[in-house]
Design a protein around this motif. Structure first.
Motif, PDB file in Angstrom:
ATOM      1  N   ALA A 216       0.869  -1.181   0.000  1.00  0.00           N
ATOM      2  CA  ALA A 216       0.000   0.000   0.000  1.00  0.00           C
ATOM      3  C   ALA A 216       0.903   1.228   0.000  1.00  0.00           C
ATOM      4  N   THR A 217       0.595   2.185  -0.907  1.00  0.00           N
ATOM      5  CA  THR A 217       1.447   3.374  -0.979  1.00  0.00           C
ATOM      6  C   THR A 217       0.630   4.617  -1.285  1.00  0.00           C
ATOM      7  N   THR A 218       1.122   5.742  -0.806  1.00  0.00           N
ATOM      8  CA  THR A 218       0.473   7.016  -1.132  1.00  0.00           C
ATOM      9  C   THR A 218       1.153   7.679  -2.322  1.00  0.00           C
ATOM     10  N   ARG A 219       2.325   7.148  -2.679  1.00  0.00           N
ATOM     11  CA  ARG A 219       3.057   7.743  -3.794  1.00  0.00           C
ATOM     12  C   ARG A 219       3.441   6.662  -4.800  1.00  0.00           C
ATOM     13  N   PRO A 220       2.475   6.212  -5.609  1.00  0.00           N
ATOM     14  CA  PRO A 220       2.724   5.086  -6.520  1.00  0.00           C
ATOM     15  C   PRO A 220       3.876   5.346  -7.486  1.00  0.00           C
ATOM     16  N   GLU A 221       4.110   6.607  -7.880  1.00  0.00           N
ATOM     17  CA  GLU A 221       5.158   6.871  -8.866  1.00  0.00           C
ATOM     18  C   GLU A 221       6.548   6.476  -8.350  1.00  0.00           C
ATOM     19  N   THR A 222       6.699   6.444  -7.021  1.00  0.00           N
ATOM     20  CA  THR A 222       8.027   6.109  -6.507  1.00  0.00           C
ATOM     21  C   THR A 222       8.336   4.623  -6.681  1.00  0.00           C
ATOM     22  N   MET A 223       7.333   3.823  -6.998  1.00  0.00           N
ATOM     23  CA  MET A 223       7.593   2.383  -7.186  1.00  0.00           C
ATOM     24  C   MET A 223       8.634   2.140  -8.279  1.00  0.00           C
ATOM     25  N   LEU A 224       8.722   3.108  -9.190  1.00  0.00           N
ATOM     26  CA  LEU A 224       9.697   2.970 -10.271  1.00  0.00           C
ATOM     27  C   LEU A 224      11.102   2.829  -9.702  1.00  0.00           C
ATOM     28  N   GLY A 225      11.293   3.335  -8.461  1.00  0.00           N
ATOM     29  CA  GLY A 225      12.611   3.255  -7.845  1.00  0.00           C
ATOM     30  C   GLY A 225      12.673   2.262  -6.710  1.00  0.00           C
ATOM     31  N   ASP A 226      11.697   1.385  -6.605  1.00  0.00           N
ATOM     32  CA  ASP A 226      11.712   0.395  -5.520  1.00  0.00           C
ATOM     33  C   ASP A 226      12.927  -0.522  -5.645  1.00  0.00           C
ATOM     34  N   THR A 227      13.498  -0.884  -4.494  1.00  0.00           N
ATOM     35  CA  THR A 227      14.592  -1.858  -4.549  1.00  0.00           C
ATOM     36  C   THR A 227      14.375  -3.007  -3.567  1.00  0.00           C
ATOM     37  N   ALA A 228      13.200  -3.035  -2.926  1.00  0.00           N
ATOM     38  CA  ALA A 228      12.859  -4.155  -2.041  1.00  0.00           C
ATOM     39  C   ALA A 228      11.404  -4.015  -1.625  1.00  0.00           C
ATOM     40  N   VAL A 229      10.868  -5.062  -1.042  1.00  0.00           N
ATOM     41  CA  VAL A 229       9.634  -4.906  -0.274  1.00  0.00           C
ATOM     42  C   VAL A 229       9.928  -5.452   1.115  1.00  0.00           C
ATOM     43  N   ALA A 230       9.268  -4.846   2.120  1.00  0.00           N
ATOM     44  CA  ALA A 230       9.549  -5.245   3.496  1.00  0.00           C
ATOM     45  C   ALA A 230       8.325  -5.851   4.141  1.00  0.00           C
ATOM     46  N   ILE A 231       8.568  -6.866   4.956  1.00  0.00           N
ATOM     47  CA  ILE A 231       7.530  -7.425   5.807  1.00  0.00           C
ATOM     48  C   ILE A 231       8.074  -7.466   7.226  1.00  0.00           C
ATOM     49  N   ASN A 232       7.156  -7.514   8.170  1.00  0.00           N
ATOM     50  CA  ASN A 232       7.587  -7.522   9.563  1.00  0.00           C
ATOM     51  C   ASN A 232       7.882  -8.943  10.021  1.00  0.00           C
ATOM     52  N   ALA A 233       8.971  -9.097  10.768  1.00  0.00           N
ATOM     53  CA  ALA A 233       9.390 -10.430  11.226  1.00  0.00           C
ATOM     54  C   ALA A 233       8.348 -11.089  12.124  1.00  0.00           C
ATOM     55  N   LYS A 234       7.442 -10.239  12.688  1.00  0.00           N
ATOM     56  CA  LYS A 234       6.431 -10.812  13.589  1.00  0.00           C
ATOM     57  C   LYS A 234       5.122 -11.089  12.868  1.00  0.00           C
ATOM     58  N   ASP A 235       5.123 -10.827  11.584  1.00  0.00           N
ATOM     59  CA  ASP A 235       3.890 -10.963  10.826  1.00  0.00           C
ATOM     60  C   ASP A 235       3.825 -12.343  10.165  1.00  0.00           C
ATOM     61  N   ALA A 236       3.087 -13.252  10.801  1.00  0.00           N
ATOM     62  CA  ALA A 236       3.055 -14.650  10.353  1.00  0.00           C
ATOM     63  C   ALA A 236       2.488 -14.816   8.944  1.00  0.00           C
ATOM     64  N   ARG A 237       1.695 -13.837   8.512  1.00  0.00           N
ATOM     65  CA  ARG A 237       1.044 -13.952   7.211  1.00  0.00           C
ATOM     66  C   ARG A 237       2.030 -14.163   6.057  1.00  0.00           C
ATOM     67  N   TYR A 238       3.173 -13.492   6.198  1.00  0.00           N
ATOM     68  CA  TYR A 238       4.079 -13.515   5.038  1.00  0.00           C
ATOM     69  C   TYR A 238       5.424 -14.180   5.322  1.00  0.00           C
ATOM     70  N   LEU A 239       5.583 -14.684   6.551  1.00  0.00           N
ATOM     71  CA  LEU A 239       6.910 -15.148   6.939  1.00  0.00           C
ATOM     72  C   LEU A 239       7.494 -16.200   6.011  1.00  0.00           C
ATOM     73  N   ASP A 240       6.626 -17.000   5.448  1.00  0.00           N
ATOM     74  CA  ASP A 240       7.126 -18.066   4.572  1.00  0.00           C
ATOM     75  C   ASP A 240       7.794 -17.518   3.331  1.00  0.00           C
ATOM     76  N   LEU A 241       7.549 -16.223   3.047  1.00  0.00           N
ATOM     77  CA  LEU A 241       8.111 -15.653   1.832  1.00  0.00           C
ATOM     78  C   LEU A 241       9.496 -15.055   2.043  1.00  0.00           C
ATOM     79  N   HIS A 242       9.926 -15.049   3.284  1.00  0.00           N
ATOM     80  CA  HIS A 242      11.241 -14.469   3.566  1.00  0.00           C
ATOM     81  C   HIS A 242      12.317 -15.215   2.785  1.00  0.00           C
ATOM     82  N   GLY A 243      13.166 -14.436   2.116  1.00  0.00           N
ATOM     83  CA  GLY A 243      14.203 -15.074   1.289  1.00  0.00           C
ATOM     84  C   GLY A 243      13.808 -15.177  -0.170  1.00  0.00           C
ATOM     85  N   LYS A 244      12.513 -15.055  -0.416  1.00  0.00           N
ATOM     86  CA  LYS A 244      12.064 -15.077  -1.812  1.00  0.00           C
ATOM     87  C   LYS A 244      12.194 -13.672  -2.407  1.00  0.00           C
TER      88      LYS A 244
END
Length: 855
Positions: A216-244
């Motif tokens: 979720a972002t308020t400034r979609p145009e900056t996605m052009l410069g994205d270099t990662a996505v972050a998830i929280n280490a305590k957030d079980a929803r996405y933990l399996d994706l760590h390293g992917k």
RNA sequence: GGGCGCGUAGCUCAGUUGGUUAGAGCGCCUGCUUCACACGCAGGAGGUCACAGGUUCGAGUCCUGUCGCGCCCACCA
């Protein structure tokens, strides 16, 4: 002595304004005797003319300064102006634009010349205005932040900070204004809640078809410069994706999925896109995870080549295109309405862009520690005191200060870059060779300093520092600073930090923070609203003294000042009242010095009242209670000196020398608030040999216990009651002749009791009343004669009004019962202070006496 | 999210450590101009001090909460 009937301030104000300057009476000298009172002006920007807020500030300062001068203190008010880097540069650039010239095409040197030219005019205007408004500054000490002396102080401090390790240069994320094309400090960015959106974008997870991470972002145009996505280490929803990794839509770049607290599981989708080049949080996260920084927006706010097919667009246009493309590709999952805080450039209101750039910074924490300590220890005090908390709040959370600006107008940064070895040399004097490689190919840094860097040194740079001048020794630390809350952080806080660091001493002992001048509807004044009050216009219309008085009346500490035409009109009436009191006195006293004679009771009384007023005025100025100063002067002069003293004097018609002497004292009492009028009238008085040339140098009246005259006060209090009664009689008698007269005589038993001690007076009342009732005397004569004691008649016998008498009796009985109840209440008696109990006792006695009389 | 402040007469605002009858200016009503001032004089009407609790002998003033308004600070996408 002749004096014009109407008060016309325009006729004498400019004259005295100039005379004060020409006669150098505000010139300070370290040699002068007396306690030191010194104050430096908050330097107005040279961007333009003074507004009413300046006039308020200067009035408060001037009242205080003139008061100190009259107390005999060694008084300095040091004036000057601020070069106001970005603001001034913008004004001049705009002027050039109107002439069809782009300032950048002009070149740096030519442009600077142009600004200096402007500064010359504007600075003169400001000085003229201040003189005209009566500001009692020492113009021989006028300073400008870009003066050679002050510039030397700036270099000294810059190099000093550098040597102390409190200054660094580096590549960091800063607030950047794409319009002004310069970095800004945090304080120069104003955040405002703005309606926006939260765009939810699905990033496909590589190697897991059908699986997405939705950010979720308020400034979609900056996605052009994205270099990662972050998830929280305590957030079980996405933990399996760590390293992917995920695939960045539109750009087809592979991004790592990192674990970072940047992602708040409770916000949005819990997944954050990371754009280290365009967001401060992301920048920090990028450092933690060693992410590449891809700059997709440049310093003009346009997309860079790195934005691929979206390159070379305005950032908001880029946003539209990115959103459209995401929508078309199906990556846009959801658009939510969302309120967000958008930062805008203080000066031009352009949305600020966080950009990575190389800038100079001051390490503020160590400076702030000292600045906190001197307030905690009480060496510096704020008035009103609640500003202390605001000050702490900011100091405790202080962040490093970006001081370099990509402008042309300002103090050039004293750093040189070696063309050979890239060494950076920070020095007081312009170096000729590189100390490291010996190359002579040195170029000075093109940036200038934040304007507040130089104004932060103002309290000591203006006094000659870094030289150890006599002025510096005498007048530093300054006694008082009077300024607005809007520059508490920008300026006050910086002065404290700089003063403590480089002088080893606080810059001022007290900071008085004044309010904002608002219009009749309590609105802030602004050019766009068109509700600004121009000091020169209202000064011309009502007189400077009247406007000063109107401002002072509203200037209660901690409150905003509402300035209305009505207030200024009534202040002008007050000035006119003073004028006419003078006229009256001059007509009666004749020429020649005021020769004192045996004081009458009213002479004794006015001396006692003057003394009391002096006590209040002195205390009020001392405590910065300017509204109270105004109120006291008003009350004293109008309602005591004019309404009673001069009226009584009319009756006794003798001892005019005493009256003139009292008037002279009153003028001195009024002078700090109303300098022009008092100077004009004071000069017209025949004064004692040895009096100074200007009232501004005369002594301010001080409280003197020996002048308190309780006997005269009591006596005149009685006269006042009696006369008031007489007036009431006349008025009420008129409304309903005989009946009302009876009612009043019996209803006002308290006043009657006093009146009996003054039989002459009460007989006079009766006479006047009877005259009126019989309609023998001309109406006008009856109304005008207020305290005509020479007529003696018998007190008339009047009939009672039973109904009214009954009502009065009931009221008295009720009051008596209440008082008695209190006086038998043991808790009350044991806890209430004596004066309260005494006043109740006295009142009870009074009630009972009245009741007895009625029976 | 944190901090500060405000709500008193028709209007704009005072009311410093709690003290008995809450003030000012303007506006409004009444009456008054040869004799300092109509930019004036005299008199008058007008307030349950935002609301609800509490502390106290006593609250506009201190405490808690509610409602309404304003300002400042803050890197929640």
């Amino acid at each position: 002595m002749q004096i014009e009937k109407v008060y016309e301030p325009q006729r004498f104000e400019p004259h005295w304004a100039q005379w004060w300057i020409n006669s150098n009476i505000f010139r300070a000298s370290p040699e002068n005797p007396g306690r030191v009172f010194s104050l430096v002006i908050p330097p107005p920007n040279v961007t333009g003319v003074l507004h009413i807020g300046h006039m308020l500030e200067h009035t408060e300062i001037d009242v205080t300064v003139r008061w100190h001068r009259m107390l005999g203190d060694n008084t300095l008010w040091l004036p000057g102006t601020d070069h106001a880097g970005i603001a001034t540069q913008m004004v001049v650039a705009r002027q050039l634009k109107e002439e069809g010239v782009n300032y950048r095409d002009l070149g740096r040197e030519k442009f600077e010349e142009r600004v200096w030219q402007w500064k010359g005019q504007s600075g003169d205007t400001i000085k003229r205005q201040m003189i005209r408004l009566g500001a009692s500054c020492d113009w021989s000490r006028e300073r400008f932040t870009l003066d050679p002396g002050l510039s030397r102080a700036v270099r000294e401090v810059f190099v000093g900070l550098y040597e102390k390790g409190l200054l660094y240069r580096g590549e960091y994320m800063v607030n950047w204004c794409p319009n002004c094309l310069t970095a800004l400090s945090d304080l120069e960015v104003t955040h405002a809640e703005t309606a926006g959106h939260l765009w939810h974008i699905a990033y496909p997870v590589n190697g897991m078809p059908g699986r997405f991470l939705t950010v979720a972002t308020t400034r979609p145009e900056t996605m052009l410069g994205d270099t990662a996505v972050a998830i929280n280490a305590k957030d079980a929803r996405y933990l399996d994706l760590h390293g992917k990794t995920v695939q960045l839509p539109l750009m087809n770049r592979e991004l790592p999925i990192i674990l970072d607290d940047l992602a708040d599981p409770t916000f949005g989708t819990g997944v954050v896109k990371v754009t280290p080049a365009h967001d401060l949080n992301d920048f920090e996260a990028g450092k933690r995870h060693n992410l590449p920084k891809i700059q997709v927006i440049d310093d003009h706010g346009r997309t860079t080549a790195a934005a691929g097919v979206y390159a070379n667009l305005d950032r908001f246009e880029a946003r539209r295109r990115v959103v459209a493309a995401l929508e078309a590709s199906g990556a846009l999952v959801k658009i939510e309405d969302y309120k967000l805080n958008v930062g805008r450039c203080d000066r031009c209101k352009t949305v600020v862009e966080p950009l990575i750039s190389t800038q100079w910074f001051v390490k503020t924490k160590p400076l702030a520690e000292k600045a906190i300590a001197v307030v905690e220890s009480g060496e510096i005090g704020f008035v009103p005191a609640n500003w202390t908390k605001t000050y702490y709040e900011w100091m405790y959370n202080i962040r490093d200060w970006c001081i370099s600006r990509q402008l042309w107008w300002g103090h050039r940064i004293p750093a040189w870059h070696c063309g050979e070895c890239k060494e950076i040399i920070v020095a007081r004097e312009t170096p000729t060779t590189c100390p490291r490689c010996g190359s002579g190919e040195l170029k000075q840094d093109t940036d200038v300093l934040d304007t507040w860097f130089s104004s932060g040194l103002w309290p000591f740079s203006t006094l000659g520092w870094p030289d150890q001048t006599a002025d510096l020794a005498k007048y530093y630390p300054t006694t008082l600073l009077i300024t607005g809350f809007d520059i508490l952080f920008f300026w006050v806080a910086r002065m404290v930090m700089m003063g403590c660091e480089f002088m080893g001493e606080i810059p001022f002992k007290t900071v008085y923070i004044h309010g904002l001048v608002r219009d009749a509807d309590r609105q802030k004044m602004s050019k766009t609203k068109g509700n600004v009050i121009d000091p020169l216009v209202v000064t011309e219309k009502y007189g400077t003294d009247a406007v000063r008085m109107a401002l002072l009346q509203g200037a209660a500490p901690g409150t905003d000042i509402v300035l209305t035409e009505e207030r200024m009109e009534s202040s002008r009436a007050f000035a006119n009242k003073i004028w006419n009191a003078a006229r009256f006195l001059f007509m009666n006293a004749g020429d020649g010095p005021a020769t004192p004679s045996e004081p009458t009771i009213e002479d004794r009384w006015i001396v006692s009242r003057l003394n009391a007023a002096a006590e209040t005025a002195n205390r009020a100025i001392e405590q910065y209670r300017y509204h109270e100063v105004a109120q006291e002067l008003w009350k004293f002069f109008w309602h005591e000196f004019c309404d009673w003293y001069l009226e009584l004097k009319k009756v006794s018609a003798t001892g005019w020398g005493n009256a003139v002497a009292a008037f002279e004292t009153a003028l001195r009492l009024l002078h700090p608030a109303m300098p022009f009028l008092t100077e004009e009238l004071w000069q017209r008085l025949e004064r004692k040999p040895g009096d100074p040339s200007s009232i501004a140098l005369a002594a301010y009246p001080q409280f003197n216990p020996a002048l308190a005259d309780p006997e005269a006060e009591r006596e005149i209090a009685v006269v006042q009651e009696v006369v008031t009664l007489a007036r009431t009689l006349r008025t009420e008698a008129r409304l309903d002749p005989k009946q009302q007269l009876q009612g009043v005589l019996y209803g006002r038993t308290g006043a009657m009791a006093i009146a009996q001690r003054h039989a002459d007076a009460i007989q006079k009342i009766a006479r006047v009343t009877l005259e009126f009732l019989s309609e023998e005397a001309p109406k006008a004569a009856v109304m005008r004669s207020t305290v005509d004691f020479d007529m003696v008649l018998d007190i008339p016998q009047v009939q009672e009004d039973p109904a009214r008498k009954q009502k009065e009796r009931e009221q008295l009985e009720k009051n008596i019962a209440n008082s008695k109840r209190q006086l038998t209440d043991e808790v009350f008696l044991s806890k209430a202070p004596a004066k309260v109990v005494d006043s109740i006792r006295a009142k009870l006695a009074d009630y009972e006496a009245q009741l007895a009389k009625m029976a």
